[in-house]
Design a protein around this motif. Structure first.
Motif, PDB file in Angstrom:
ATOM      1  N   THR A  81       0.832  -1.208   0.000  1.00  0.00           N
ATOM      2  CA  THR A  81       0.000   0.000   0.000  1.00  0.00           C
ATOM      3  C   THR A  81       0.863   1.255   0.000  1.00  0.00           C
ATOM      4  O   THR A  81       0.636   2.187  -0.781  1.00  0.00           O
ATOM      5  CB  THR A  81      -0.931   0.008   1.225  1.00  0.00           C
ATOM      6  OG1 THR A  81      -1.825  -1.113   1.147  1.00  0.00           O
ATOM      7  CG2 THR A  81      -1.740   1.294   1.286  1.00  0.00           C
ATOM      8  N   GLU A  84       2.666   2.161  -3.274  1.00  0.00           N
ATOM      9  CA  GLU A  84       1.859   2.673  -4.372  1.00  0.00           C
ATOM     10  C   GLU A  84       1.970   4.196  -4.488  1.00  0.00           C
ATOM     11  O   GLU A  84       1.660   4.752  -5.527  1.00  0.00           O
ATOM     12  CB  GLU A  84       0.390   2.273  -4.187  1.00  0.00           C
ATOM     13  CG  GLU A  84       0.088   0.846  -4.600  1.00  0.00           C
ATOM     14  CD  GLU A  84       0.361   0.583  -6.065  1.00  0.00           C
ATOM     15  OE1 GLU A  84       0.126   1.481  -6.886  1.00  0.00           O
ATOM     16  OE2 GLU A  84       0.818  -0.522  -6.391  1.00  0.00           O
ATOM     17  N   ASP A  85       2.397   4.841  -3.412  1.00  0.00           N
ATOM     18  CA  ASP A  85       2.593   6.293  -3.423  1.00  0.00           C
ATOM     19  C   ASP A  85       4.028   6.580  -3.859  1.00  0.00           C
ATOM     20  O   ASP A  85       4.979   6.238  -3.169  1.00  0.00           O
ATOM     21  CB  ASP A  85       2.338   6.857  -2.023  1.00  0.00           C
ATOM     22  CG  ASP A  85       2.375   8.380  -1.990  1.00  0.00           C
ATOM     23  OD1 ASP A  85       3.040   8.990  -2.857  1.00  0.00           O
ATOM     24  OD2 ASP A  85       1.750   8.967  -1.098  1.00  0.00           O
ATOM     25  N   GLU A 199      -7.029   4.122   4.825  1.00  0.00           N
ATOM     26  CA  GLU A 199      -6.043   4.216   3.741  1.00  0.00           C
ATOM     27  C   GLU A 199      -5.860   2.859   3.072  1.00  0.00           C
ATOM     28  O   GLU A 199      -5.787   2.772   1.841  1.00  0.00           O
ATOM     29  CB  GLU A 199      -4.713   4.729   4.290  1.00  0.00           C
ATOM     30  CG  GLU A 199      -3.671   5.035   3.229  1.00  0.00           C
ATOM     31  CD  GLU A 199      -2.437   5.700   3.781  1.00  0.00           C
ATOM     32  OE1 GLU A 199      -1.390   5.669   3.090  1.00  0.00           O
ATOM     33  OE2 GLU A 199      -2.483   6.252   4.895  1.00  0.00           O
ATOM     34  N   GLY A 202      -8.910   2.113   0.982  1.00  0.00           N
ATOM     35  CA  GLY A 202      -8.959   2.955  -0.206  1.00  0.00           C
ATOM     36  C   GLY A 202      -8.033   2.492  -1.308  1.00  0.00           C
ATOM     37  O   GLY A 202      -8.217   2.859  -2.483  1.00  0.00           O
ATOM     38  N   ASN A 203      -7.029   1.688  -0.957  1.00  0.00           N
ATOM     39  CA  ASN A 203      -6.069   1.184  -1.940  1.00  0.00           C
ATOM     40  C   ASN A 203      -6.248  -0.299  -2.240  1.00  0.00           C
ATOM     41  O   ASN A 203      -5.474  -0.856  -3.014  1.00  0.00           O
ATOM     42  CB  ASN A 203      -4.637   1.419  -1.440  1.00  0.00           C
ATOM     43  CG  ASN A 203      -4.189   2.857  -1.568  1.00  0.00           C
ATOM     44  OD1 ASN A 203      -3.698   3.295  -2.602  1.00  0.00           O
ATOM     45  ND2 ASN A 203      -4.381   3.620  -0.500  1.00  0.00           N
ATOM     46  N   HIS A 205      -8.323  -1.941  -4.011  1.00  0.00           N
ATOM     47  CA  HIS A 205      -8.575  -2.283  -5.416  1.00  0.00           C
ATOM     48  C   HIS A 205      -7.279  -2.285  -6.224  1.00  0.00           C
ATOM     49  O   HIS A 205      -7.126  -3.054  -7.174  1.00  0.00           O
ATOM     50  CB  HIS A 205      -9.563  -1.303  -6.023  1.00  0.00           C
ATOM     51  CG  HIS A 205      -9.049   0.096  -6.164  1.00  0.00           C
ATOM     52  ND1 HIS A 205      -8.858   0.943  -5.079  1.00  0.00           N
ATOM     53  CD2 HIS A 205      -8.663   0.801  -7.259  1.00  0.00           C
ATOM     54  CE1 HIS A 205      -8.398   2.104  -5.501  1.00  0.00           C
ATOM     55  NE2 HIS A 205      -8.267   2.046  -6.816  1.00  0.00           N
ATOM     56  N   ILE A 206      -6.329  -1.444  -5.827  1.00  0.00           N
ATOM     57  CA  ILE A 206      -5.036  -1.416  -6.508  1.00  0.00           C
ATOM     58  C   ILE A 206      -4.256  -2.685  -6.196  1.00  0.00           C
ATOM     59  O   ILE A 206      -3.625  -3.282  -7.074  1.00  0.00           O
ATOM     60  CB  ILE A 206      -4.222  -0.175  -6.098  1.00  0.00           C
ATOM     61  CG1 ILE A 206      -4.982   1.100  -6.477  1.00  0.00           C
ATOM     62  CG2 ILE A 206      -2.842  -0.188  -6.752  1.00  0.00           C
ATOM     63  CD1 ILE A 206      -4.296   2.372  -6.026  1.00  0.00           C
ATOM     64  N   LEU A 207      -4.299  -3.114  -4.942  1.00  0.00           N
ATOM     65  CA  LEU A 207      -3.601  -4.337  -4.555  1.00  0.00           C
ATOM     66  C   LEU A 207      -4.155  -5.535  -5.311  1.00  0.00           C
ATOM     67  O   LEU A 207      -3.402  -6.421  -5.727  1.00  0.00           O
ATOM     68  CB  LEU A 207      -3.719  -4.559  -3.042  1.00  0.00           C
ATOM     69  CG  LEU A 207      -3.134  -3.469  -2.134  1.00  0.00           C
ATOM     70  CD1 LEU A 207      -3.237  -3.893  -0.673  1.00  0.00           C
ATOM     71  CD2 LEU A 207      -1.685  -3.182  -2.499  1.00  0.00           C
ATOM     72  N   ASN A 210      -2.863  -5.455  -8.799  1.00  0.00           N
ATOM     73  CA  ASN A 210      -1.459  -5.857  -8.862  1.00  0.00           C
ATOM     74  C   ASN A 210      -1.306  -7.370  -8.968  1.00  0.00           C
ATOM     75  O   ASN A 210      -0.329  -7.864  -9.546  1.00  0.00           O
ATOM     76  CB  ASN A 210      -0.705  -5.354  -7.633  1.00  0.00           C
ATOM     77  CG  ASN A 210      -0.415  -3.859  -7.695  1.00  0.00           C
ATOM     78  OD1 ASN A 210      -0.570  -3.242  -8.746  1.00  0.00           O
ATOM     79  ND2 ASN A 210      -0.009  -3.294  -6.573  1.00  0.00           N
TER      80      ASN A 210
END
Length: 255
Positions: A81, A84-85, A199, A202-203, A205-207, A210
């Motif tokens: 997570t 990703e930033d 947080e 909120g992330n 869906h990105i994980l 991936n």
């Protein structure tokens, strides 16, 4: 160097995915319990150099209730997570560790071989810049294990690790306003954990995305490389073929 680091990271995700990197879900009941205990979380504020602070409290991880896979999963979820930033990738991280409550059963969660591979790959494979490591409440009974870990990391990382006899001593080296109120800061730990859980969610869906994008064909690497063996870290990632990568990666900064 960047290409090789990328390959190592993608191979680690592929071969150890089910244990630590894939199907990560912050709403999983076990992950929720560990989050609520405050085992591992990132504080909301950045330090003066723009770095996120990761708080670890291994003493609240009950070794007879949770297993080593649970530990790897929450670390994987936290690091994936934060990585990703892009700003985190560039500025790096500060680690604050409270060893209170750590005992011998915690040391049996991983075999010595597994521990060596975790430490070595954590430094050499994960694309994270570990800029500072602060440790308090390290009980004398587990200091030998800590010293063993120190001998595994590079001299560069070893110089960034600081042990303190009290939280007051730690405050001389880390801005206490970054820490939970329980450690001299301003915001209660429970509030920090709630913000961190939001947080993570909120992330999420990105994980999950991936899992589809960040992978390699493991059969094109040597067996030792797939296992994360230390010797494979010294030899071109154990790659058997040059054309092996599939997927995408945002940005890699080599420290």
């Amino acid at each position: 160097m960047a290409e090789e680091a990328l390959e190592r990271y993608l191979l680690l995700r592929t071969t150890y995915g089910d244990l630590a990197f894939t199907k990560l879900d912050p709403k999983n009941p076990t992950m929720q319990e560990l989050l609520n205990l405050g085992y591992l979380f990132a504080t909301p504020k950045r330090d003066a150099l723009g770095r996120r602070v990761i708080v670890a409290r291994p003493g609240v991880f009950h070794p007879h209730k949770f297993n080593n896979s649970h530990m790897l999963q929450i670390h994987g979820m936290t690091y994936e997570t934060l990585m990703e930033d892009e700003e985190n990738q560039v500025r790096g991280f500060v680690h604050f560790n409270d060893g209170a409550g750590v005992s011998f059963p915690h040391l049996t969660l991983f075999t010595p071989k597994e521990a060596v591979r975790i430490v070595k790959n954590g430094e050499r494979t994960l694309p994270m810049r570990h800029k500072e490591v602060h440790i308090i409440n390290c009980h004398p009974s587990v200091k030998y294990a800590l010293e063993f870990g120190f001998n595994l990391v590079s001299e560069k990382i070893r110089k960034r690790i600081k042990l303190y006899s009290s939280i007051e001593e730690a405050h001389k080296h880390i801005d206490k306003s970054l820490l939970p109120k329980e450690y001299g800061g301003e915001m209660p730990m429970a509030e920090m954990i709630d913000l961190w859980k939001k947080e993570l969610e909120g992330n999420a869906h990105i994980l999950r995305k991936n899992d589809e994008l960040l992978r390699v064909r493991p059969e094109l690497f040597s067996e030792s490389a797939r296992e994360g063996a230390v010797r494979a870290l010294k030899a071109n990632c154990g790659r058997l073929d040059q054309d092996i990568m599939a997927g995408s990666f945002r940005k890699l900064t080599v420290d």
